[in-house]
Write a protein that holds these residues in place. Structure first.
Motif, PDB file in Angstrom:
ATOM      1  N   LEU A  65       0.821  -1.220   0.000  1.00  0.00           N
ATOM      2  CA  LEU A  65       0.000   0.000   0.000  1.00  0.00           C
ATOM      3  C   LEU A  65       0.853   1.268   0.000  1.00  0.00           C
ATOM      4  CD1 LEU A  65      -2.746  -1.088   2.575  1.00  0.00           C
ATOM      5  CD2 LEU A  65      -2.890  -1.084   0.077  1.00  0.00           C
ATOM      6  N   LYS A  66       0.278   2.335  -0.560  1.00  0.00           N
ATOM      7  CA  LYS A  66       0.976   3.627  -0.556  1.00  0.00           C
ATOM      8  C   LYS A  66       0.789   4.339   0.788  1.00  0.00           C
ATOM      9  CE  LYS A  66       1.019   4.675  -5.447  1.00  0.00           C
ATOM     10  NZ  LYS A  66      -0.010   3.878  -6.150  1.00  0.00           N
ATOM     11  N   ARG A  67      -0.349   4.057   1.446  1.00  0.00           N
ATOM     12  CA  ARG A  67      -0.627   4.750   2.713  1.00  0.00           C
ATOM     13  C   ARG A  67      -0.818   3.709   3.839  1.00  0.00           C
ATOM     14  NH1 ARG A  67      -3.832   7.412  -1.214  1.00  0.00           N
ATOM     15  NH2 ARG A  67      -5.700   6.287  -0.565  1.00  0.00           N
ATOM     16  N   PRO A  68       0.269   3.031   4.203  1.00  0.00           N
ATOM     17  CA  PRO A  68       0.132   1.961   5.212  1.00  0.00           C
ATOM     18  C   PRO A  68      -0.352   2.482   6.568  1.00  0.00           C
ATOM     19  CG  PRO A  68       2.459   2.399   4.729  1.00  0.00           C
ATOM     20  CD  PRO A  68       1.672   3.153   3.718  1.00  0.00           C
ATOM     21  N   ALA A  69      -0.118   3.778   6.826  1.00  0.00           N
ATOM     22  CA  ALA A  69      -0.581   4.328   8.111  1.00  0.00           C
ATOM     23  C   ALA A  69      -2.103   4.320   8.184  1.00  0.00           C
ATOM     24  CB  ALA A  69      -0.058   5.751   8.275  1.00  0.00           C
ATOM     25  N   GLN A  70      -2.736   4.334   6.997  1.00  0.00           N
ATOM     26  CA  GLN A  70      -4.206   4.371   6.977  1.00  0.00           C
ATOM     27  C   GLN A  70      -4.806   2.985   6.758  1.00  0.00           C
ATOM     28  OE1 GLN A  70      -3.534   8.438   4.951  1.00  0.00           O
ATOM     29  NE2 GLN A  70      -5.616   7.789   4.458  1.00  0.00           N
ATOM     30  N   PHE A  71      -4.108   2.007   7.223  1.00  0.00           N
ATOM     31  CA  PHE A  71      -4.558   0.629   7.054  1.00  0.00           C
ATOM     32  C   PHE A  71      -4.433  -0.140   8.371  1.00  0.00           C
ATOM     33  CE2 PHE A  71      -3.308  -3.842   5.990  1.00  0.00           C
ATOM     34  CZ  PHE A  71      -4.543  -4.246   5.506  1.00  0.00           C
ATOM     35  N   CYS A  72      -5.420  -0.976   8.669  1.00  0.00           N
ATOM     36  CA  CYS A  72      -5.323  -1.849   9.849  1.00  0.00           C
ATOM     37  C   CYS A  72      -6.208  -3.072   9.638  1.00  0.00           C
ATOM     38  CB  CYS A  72      -5.744  -1.106  11.123  1.00  0.00           C
ATOM     39  SG  CYS A  72      -7.489  -0.714  11.188  1.00  0.00           S
ATOM     40  N   GLY A  73      -6.200  -3.958  10.597  1.00  0.00           N
ATOM     41  CA  GLY A  73      -7.089  -5.120  10.534  1.00  0.00           C
ATOM     42  C   GLY A  73      -8.392  -4.813  11.253  1.00  0.00           C
TER      43      GLY A  73
END
Ligand code: 3H9
Length: 716
Positions: free
Chosen positions: A441-449
């Motif tokens: 992803l380009k925005r890993p900070a905006q990703f979670c489970g």
């Protein structure tokens, strides 16, 4: 003002008429804790000393009346000797007697809920007026205790023993209309008219229109039942209540016995019987565990509130994949008012997702829990789509496609390009590392489970999993969404299986070893169900899906080879190879047949015993204790590891995750409460007896240290 405290005030509102108003400073609800009771006693003394007193109105300035005794005080209060507790409860009940014995008529204006001690206060008052949207009840048995402020004495005298047993043994909250029918309240009025109606009733009682003294006399006498009525009432209900509650929950049956004993006694004696019964229950491990759950719930809520300052509310959501989980997420979101775009790659998938939601809603309507108009509104909140149109307006998108890393990564990367830069992306994976998924992803900070449990509409837990780069704002938004969906979110850190599956698979591994060593899986299921699990491990594997469990156990074995990789195949893999996938294809450890109502029933299938027999070196008898130890030790040790590694933030969050996520028996409070109650020293010694079974059964060093230092996971 006649009295002003921190929990209540007393003022004269009309000549001779006073109002006792509960409004606990800085608290969301009124409770009758130690301090509030002291104030109530002081207020009663003031009223008794007030020369011109004609009547007393009890009200609340909050949205609800009183939520009961202060449960947060219980574990401390119950820790001392039983005799001290009897004395304390009796002293508290005596304060409610002061209310009951005021020299003038009294009325309670009940808004919102009056529960437990809050309702017991209302029972001590002469008349009760309840708001039509209000509820009353005595939920103490849900905490493993029974009423202690006179509820088992006054309620039977007011509504009869049969009704009181039903109310007290179920612990259910009662709606206003039902409370009126049995006579638990004297009037039900719209909330806007509550105060005026209660005041009018009080004035009429003052005027002599109602005989409040006769009422008091009835409440203070033994219950009017002849010997045959009493025998019928108590014998029948004891059998019924014991069967309903099951052997692990002593409180409901104890409540009936207390009601039975005190029915033939006058007030003072009856209250003494109640105090004794209360104290005995308060000392049970079940009470400690259930009260612990209430407190743990508060801890979880507090932990989640830490993120609130970063929170941006979710108004529009999306889900990728319309399968069982995706369809379930869409349904739950729409049901709770958050519109959702449901994307799938095939029209047939979308139709199945909508059909699932439709089926759930039809059931609601048929059961009278929803109007057809509302059903249409909920369905309109789910917008099925085959493309990404509209995704740029969403606040959060949950990916729920097939559990395969490559597929998920590809779908997530594709979706990230379509959503707006501030949106949050979440994956409903049950095992795949969030950090690894984020790597594309380009925005890993905006990703979670965002791990939901099946079935989504029923299971209360959502695991929110932080990847290495997940930001607080992302976690905050997903917490907000989970709460809006009516779920309890618990934030955990990334690792194979996250928290819940990480601790569940050692339990399944324990099961596999047990069967390998000759146990009959039917017996294991029965023993673990008697222990309190909603279903035994074999049945649970069938419900989870043998194929799902097989794939997940491979992930877990790769993640924790020291304790989860075995030279022999796990038992469920034998079934997987025979395409016995569990409930989903009708054959697993058991065979599944639809009953007359279309509900799946499990039946024994001799083929499975043969299949398992081929790999068992021997069959042998195991005692219940051995089965419980071999099943529970691996799970409990893994929970300890998760806590030590910071996968889960606190014992409270760990135990709540287990109770809400996989139905850990609530009366045992969760794995850490279970170890505490077992005694850490005893637990470590027991685990050491099974050391030949390998690392799965090895306590961690810090657990050994806790055992030596006689520490516990929970303070009290
Ligand atoms: C009893 O009375 C025994 C007696 O017979 C004899 C004793 C000797 N104590 O749920 P909410 C907290 S047993 C302490 O979000 P809602 C709650 O944890 C008692 N705290 O609001 C939460 O804290 P936080 C029998 C309590 O509007 C906050 O208040 N009574 C208590 O959705 C807001 O609560 C019960 O079992 C309490 N009694 O629901 C009732 N009650 O903000 C238990 C609430 O830190 N309570 N809090 O997370 C409930 O069922 C619901 O809270 C209630 C309100 C329906 C009242």
């Amino acid at each position: 003002m006649l009295y002003q405290g921190k929990s209540l005030s007393v003022k004269e509102i009309e000549p001779g008429i006073t109002e006792v108003c509960f409004d606990q400073v800085g608290a969301p609800v009124n409770t009758l804790g130690t301090a509030a009771l002291e104030e109530l006693s002081a207020a009663m003394q003031q009223l008794n000393a007030f020369a011109g007193l004609k009547g007393v109105l009890f009200t609340s300035a909050k949205d609800g009346f009183i939520a009961g005794a202060d449960i947060t005080e219980f574990l401390g209060l119950f820790a001392g000797p039983e005799a001290d507790l009897i004395a304390k409860v009796s002293a508290a009940a005596a304060i409610l007697d002061q209310v009951a014995d005021l020299p003038v008529p009294t009325v309670a204006a009940i808004n919102g809920v009056a529960l437990g001690g809050g309702f017991e206060l209302c029972l001590a008052v002469d008349y009760r007026v309840l708001a039509d949207d209000g509820k009353v009840g005595l939920p103490e048995v849900k905490l493993g205790i029974h009423p202690g402020f006179g509820g088992t004495v006054r309620l039977p005298r007011l509504i009869g023993c049969d009704n009181a047993i039903q109310w007290i043994a179920s612990g259910d909250e009662q709606r206003a209309a039902d409370a009126l029918i049995v006579g638990a309240v004297d009037a039900v009025v719209p909330v806007a008219q509550l105060r005026a109606a209660a005041l009018t009733l009080l004035k009429r009682a003052i005027a002599g229109d109602f005989d409040y003294k006769q009422r008091r006399f009835e409440k203070d006498q033994p219950v009017l039942l002849n010997a045959i009525e009493a025998m019928m009432s108590f014998t029948t209900s004891k059998g019924y209540v014991a069967a309903q509650a099951g052997p692990n929950m002593p409180a409901p049956l104890a409540a009936v016995k207390t009601i039975e004993k005190n029915a033939s006694a006058p007030r003072a004696q009856a209250l003494a019987i109640e105090a004794k019964g209360f104290a005995k229950l308060a000392k049970t491990p079940q009470a400690e565990a259930l009260i612990g759950i209430f407190i743990n719930n508060q801890t979880v809520a507090k932990a989640n509130r830490r993120y609130e300052k970063n929170s941006q509310p979710v108004q529009h959501a999306g889900v990728l994949g319309a399968g069982i989980m995706g369809g379930g997420i869409a349904y739950q979101s729409a049901l709770k008012g958050v519109p959702i775009l449901m994307k799938d790659v095939a029209e047939a998938g979308l139709q199945a997702g909508i059909a699932e939601a439709d089926g759930q809603l039809v059931q609601r309507v048929e059961r009278g829990r929803m109007q057809p108009k509302e059903m249409a509104q909920v369905l309109a909140r789910i917008r099925p789509t085959l493309d990404y149109r509209g995704f740029d307006e969403l606040d959060v998108v949950v990916e729920a496609v097939v559990e395969n890393k490559k597929v998920k990564q590809s779908v997530l990367a594709e979706c990230e390009a379509q959503i707006n830069e501030s949106a949050v992306l979440a994956s409903n994976t049950s095992t795949i590392s969030i950090t690894e998924l984020a790597s594309v992803l380009k925005r890993p900070a905006q990703f979670c489970g965002m791990h939901f449990f099946n079935p989504v509409y029923r299971m209360p837990l959502v695991e929110v999993i932080r990847g290495k780069e997940t930001s607080d704002a992302t976690v905050a938004r997903v917490i907000d969404y989970a709460k809006k969906m009516g779920k309890t979110p618990i934030v955990v850190n990334d690792c194979p299986g996250f928290f819940v599956n990480r601790v569940l698979f050692p339990y399944f591994a324990g099961f596999s070893l047990l069967v390998r060593d000759g146990a009959d899986f039917h017996q294991v299921d029965k023993v673990m169900e008697r222990f309190g699990w909603p279903m035994g491990p074999a049945y649970l594997l069938d419900v989870v899906g043998i194929d799902t469990a097989h794939h997940a156990s491979e992930v877990m074995a790769a993640g924790f080879p020291d304790r989860l990789a075995f030279s022999e195949k796990p038992i469920h893999t034998l079934l997987y190879e025979q395409k016995r996938f569990g409930q989903k294809n009708g054959v697993g450890f058991y065979r599944y047949e639809a009953d007359k109502k279309g509900k799946l029933k499990k039946v024994d299938d001799p083929v499975v015993s043969e299949l398992i027999g081929a790999v068992q070196k021997q069959t042998r008898e195991f005692t219940d204790e051995e089965i419980i130890a071999r099943m529970m030790i691996p799970m409990c040790i893994e929970v300890v590891r998760c806590l030590e590694e910071g996968i889960v933030g606190s014992p409270a969050e760990a135990d709540m995750g287990l109770v809400l996520g996989i139905g850990f028996p609530p009366f045992r409070g969760g794995a850490l409460r279970y170890i505490d109650q077992f005694g850490i020293e005893n637990f470590v010694a027991l685990a050491d007896q099974y050391r030949e079974l390998g690392a799965l059964y090895q306590p961690t060093e810090s657990l050994r240290k806790m055992a030596q230092e006689k520490r516990r996971f929970y303070g009290v």
